[in-house]
Design a protein around this motif. Sequence first.
Motif, PDB file in Angstrom:
ATOM      1  N   GLU A  16       0.485  -1.023   0.183  1.00 17.37           N
ATOM      2  CA  GLU A  16      -0.033   0.075   0.128  1.00 17.37           C
ATOM      3  C   GLU A  16       0.885   1.509   0.243  1.00 17.37           C
ATOM      4  OE1 GLU A  16      -3.939   2.048  -0.263  1.00 17.37           O
ATOM      5  OE2 GLU A  16      -3.410  -0.155   0.035  1.00 17.37           O
ATOM      6  N   PHE A  17       2.037   0.953   0.906  1.00 16.05           N
ATOM      7  CA  PHE A  17       3.002   2.305   0.787  1.00 16.05           C
ATOM      8  C   PHE A  17       4.185   2.487   0.117  1.00 16.05           C
ATOM      9  CE2 PHE A  17      -0.625   1.948   3.813  1.00 16.05           C
ATOM     10  CZ  PHE A  17      -1.313   3.097   4.459  1.00 16.05           C
ATOM     11  N   ALA A  18       4.538   3.125  -0.605  1.00 15.71           N
ATOM     12  CA  ALA A  18       6.011   3.045  -0.923  1.00 15.71           C
ATOM     13  C   ALA A  18       6.683   3.767  -0.534  1.00 15.71           C
ATOM     14  CB  ALA A  18       6.448   3.730  -1.956  1.00 15.71           C
ATOM     15  N   ARG A  73       4.645  12.326   2.353  1.00 10.71           N
ATOM     16  CA  ARG A  73       3.959  11.182   2.120  1.00 10.71           C
ATOM     17  C   ARG A  73       2.487  12.375   1.530  1.00 10.71           C
ATOM     18  NH1 ARG A  73       5.330   6.216   2.100  1.00 10.71           N
ATOM     19  NH2 ARG A  73       6.850   6.507   3.650  1.00 10.71           N
ATOM     20  N   GLN A  74       2.136  11.671   0.129  1.00  9.18           N
ATOM     21  CA  GLN A  74       1.538  12.144  -0.042  1.00  9.18           C
ATOM     22  C   GLN A  74       0.244  10.473  -0.552  1.00  9.18           C
ATOM     23  OE1 GLN A  74      -0.275  14.863  -0.827  1.00  9.18           O
ATOM     24  NE2 GLN A  74       0.929  16.371  -0.620  1.00  9.18           N
ATOM     25  N   HIS A  75      -0.702  10.402  -0.466  1.00  4.00           N
ATOM     26  CA  HIS A  75      -1.553   9.136  -1.065  1.00  4.00           C
ATOM     27  C   HIS A  75      -2.428   9.573  -2.256  1.00  4.00           C
ATOM     28  CE1 HIS A  75      -3.584   5.126  -0.272  1.00  4.00           C
ATOM     29  NE2 HIS A  75      -3.083   4.832  -0.318  1.00  4.00           N
ATOM     30  N   GLU A  76      -2.606   8.323  -2.648  1.00  2.60           N
ATOM     31  CA  GLU A  76      -3.627   8.150  -3.913  1.00  2.60           C
ATOM     32  C   GLU A  76      -5.513   8.681  -3.720  1.00  2.60           C
ATOM     33  OE1 GLU A  76      -3.724   4.055  -5.682  1.00  2.60           O
ATOM     34  OE2 GLU A  76      -1.866   5.428  -6.223  1.00  2.60           O
ATOM     35  N   ASN A  77      -4.678   7.947  -2.915  1.00  2.00           N
ATOM     36  CA  ASN A  77      -6.637   8.264  -2.930  1.00  2.00           C
ATOM     37  C   ASN A  77      -7.255   8.766  -1.686  1.00  2.00           C
ATOM     38  OD1 ASN A  77      -7.258   5.986  -4.354  1.00  2.00           O
ATOM     39  ND2 ASN A  77      -6.489   4.412  -2.313  1.00  2.00           N
ATOM     40  N   ARG A  78      -8.193   9.693  -1.845  1.00  2.00           N
ATOM     41  CA  ARG A  78      -8.848  10.767  -0.894  1.00  2.00           C
ATOM     42  C   ARG A  78      -8.069   9.636   0.472  1.00  2.00           C
ATOM     43  NH1 ARG A  78     -13.009  14.531  -3.162  1.00  2.00           N
ATOM     44  NH2 ARG A  78     -12.854  15.388  -1.288  1.00  2.00           N
TER      45      ARG A  78
END
Length: 424
Positions: free
Chosen positions: A337-339, A348-353
């Motif tokens: 789930e996380f690089a 860190r930014q996550h692709e999902n809201r």
Amino acid sequence: MSGQPGSKQRDPADPVAPPNILTDPHAGYAHLREQAAACPMRSLDGSLMWVVGRHEGVRSVLTDPRFANDPASVPGGSAPRMQVNAMRKLGLAEDLIPYLADTLLDSDGESHSRLRRLVSPAFTARRMLALRPRIERLTDELLDAMAAHAEDGVADFLSLFAYPLPITVICELVGVPSADRPAWLRWTHALSFDQEHLDETIGPLVEYTHALVDRRRSRPADDLISELIRARDGDRLTDRELVTMVLSLVIAGHDTTANFIANSVWALLTHPDQLALIRAEPELMPQAVQELLRWCGPVLVSRMRYVTQDADLGWAAFQAGDAVMAALSGANQDPREFAEADRLDVTRQHENRGEAHVSFGAGPHYCLGAALARHEAEIALNRLFARWPGLSLAVRPEELNWQPVSGMRKLERLPLRLDWGPVA
């Protein structure tokens, strides 16, 4: 079924014994996560449970209505009440167990919805935002007190700040008079550090809260207890429900927040590059708090979930009556789930809201006090690091002691050197 790493589910006849689950819980839950999507383990009372540690699986367990918090929701009552058994082993009197075992967190369906509807208006985002000025004042007062108690420039952040801040805030919100808050701090501190004498703490807490509810019935105030007494949602809350609600809110509303704030200070002081980013861009703090929740949140596992009907989720299959524990730590550091999941990165930014981490849970039991905890952490960290630009650990990181508590990651002390000098 195959027991090889990457398999869906291990054979329940082959329970896993993860390494260092108390001394190094993140490594222990990571080990379980990589063994299989669902691993059998023995709980503290010896009964079999399934541990789910991958991000996808943890979110499924927390949101699927077939996974209940109350074992009585299982048809035929076949699920063991592990929490109650653990309390009995700790010697808690039978008449006190319901105050800890029959809470909002232990209910399901309409019963849970009813209780949550009654209390949730006190925790809206709007009300939490309105609390910020009060939290800021309390933060400044506690930092002043911490400086006054420092010896040779060193003070214990946990006892002088991290615990007093959230207990004061939640007590004000609930309606515990200011004169009684030192006693609440002692009681709740004992719950965190001395569970072998649970009776001696829970007994006085229950007695005091019953008396406070009685006082509020005759003399209402502008607080949550008075609101709950006035509320009508179906049947009015019974006295025991009221007391249980107050206790669960205060206990849950301070211990996890206190340890999250302390863990965050430790994390940033041991990752000076990340602290430097926040100092350079203070507007990063809300995002940094979300990353800190993912990376060093104190709650490592969910409450036990009980399967109410056979459930094949594709990645694992469970039978009615199975006990399932979601390993939040495993999910929060799942490389699927996380690089670079094990790296702290406040940018860190996550692709999902929405929240990518599961430190506040998910689904119907998502933490009521999540917004309050975030506000407290943002304010505390901003003001702490602004006041002492040269703040540092007063001991080497390896000299800090982590409490060997199942399911939690928290320090015994956090001695800080309060340095007003410039950052080196």
